[in-house]
Scaffold this motif. Structure first.
Motif, PDB file in Angstrom:
ATOM      1  N   ARG A 109      49.461  47.162  78.578  1.00 43.86           N
ATOM      2  CA  ARG A 109      48.236  47.094  79.517  1.00 43.86           C
ATOM      3  C   ARG A 109      47.564  48.111  79.417  1.00 43.86           C
TER       4      ARG A 109
ATOM      5  N   THR B 180      47.559  41.930  72.376  1.00 39.53           N
ATOM      6  CA  THR B 180      47.252  42.145  74.005  1.00 39.53           C
ATOM      7  C   THR B 180      46.535  40.646  74.485  1.00 39.53           C
TER       8      THR B 180
ATOM      9  N   ILE C 194      45.827  41.545  79.481  1.00 40.19           N
ATOM     10  CA  ILE C 194      44.884  42.520  80.147  1.00 40.19           C
ATOM     11  C   ILE C 194      43.491  42.493  79.792  1.00 40.19           C
TER      12      ILE C 194
END
Ligand code: 1GP
Length: 252
Positions: free
Chosen positions: A207, A225, A228
């Motif tokens: 995050r 990711t 996020i």
């Protein structure tokens, strides 16, 4: 050049690459397009598309068809089921959940998908991926009947990863699960990387730029990711930069 060779080339160049996971179940078609173009502009190296629940082939076609012509980075499918294939992508992670307790997720779905890849989706480049679920496991751990490896059992993760390498998988993914409370620990990444030479992908619960950079420094060849960018898109530019800087620093 094929997509696997592109990824290997970027890893050689940068040490660690960043890949963005977009889940069509979590965003509208318009948001999908905006986010895909945004991460491309910020230097993410590839787009992964998939999720554990709620994605149909028709939806994938619609979302990807609307953005494919504007994307220069490759689109790699990250399927949660055999229904998650689309001719608008460039490649597919042909993944096996190695620590599932159910053979369907290790080889059953794959034999179904293989027929589809040969007959209907010949343009998709398959990249075989050993998918190893760690810690929280998230939705994917639950859905795929995984027996997640505890966060601190580097030895078990290493045994799975080395097995994956011996079995000939193209790449290995240590996955804490989308939205995990804690990502895979850097110590586990560095232990695995000491013995395993296949590209090591790490994702789940990352995050912030600090954690992303730490995992790159620890030896991840790719950091993924997803969540996020839906929650705090303003962080993604720094996360991508931290991944690339971590990789370049590691190689010095
Ligand atoms: C999940 O590793 C990916 O497959 C991404 O996880 O959504 O937590 O970033 P996050």
């Amino acid at each position: 050049m094929g997509i696997k060779d592109y990824l290997l080339g970027r890893i050689t160049e940068l040490g660690t690459i960043h890949m963005t996971l977009l889940d069509p179940d979590k965003v509208s078609a318009r948001e999908f397009r905006e986010l895909a173009l945004m991460v491309q502009e910020y230097g993410s190296d590839a787009l992964m598309v998939g999720g554990s629940l709620g994605i149909s082939e028709g939806q994938l076609d619609e979302y990807l068809g609307a953005v494919k012509d504007s994307l220069k980075i490759p689109v790699i499918l990250f399927p949660g089921s055999v229904a998650n294939l689309s001719r608008h992508a460039d490649a597919v992670f042909f993944l096996s959940v190695l620590n599932s307790a159910d053979p369907y997720f290790i080889v059953g779905a794959q034999i179904q998908a293989s027929v589809l890849l040969v007959k209907r989706f010949r343009n998709l480049e398959p990249i075989s991926l050993a998918y190893i679920i760690i810690g929280d496991g998230g939705a994917v751990g639950y859905v795929s009947h995984a027996r997640p490896i505890p966060y601190d059992r580097d030895d078990i993760a290493l045994a799975y990863a080395y097995t994956a390498q011996l079995m000939g998988f193209d790449m290995i993914y240590l996955e804490a699960g989308s939205g995990a409370r804690e990502p895979v620990r850097p110590r586990m990444v560095s232990r695995v990387k000491q013995l395993v030479s296949k590209p090591l992908i790490v994702g789940g619960g990352i995050r912030d730029p600090e954690k992303a950079g730490e995992l790159a420094l620890a030896g991840a060849d790719a950091v993924v990711t997803g969540t996020i960018i839906e929650e705090k898109p303003e962080l993604i530019k720094d996360i991508i930069r931290a991944v690339h800087e971590g990789g370049i620093t590691r190689r010095r």
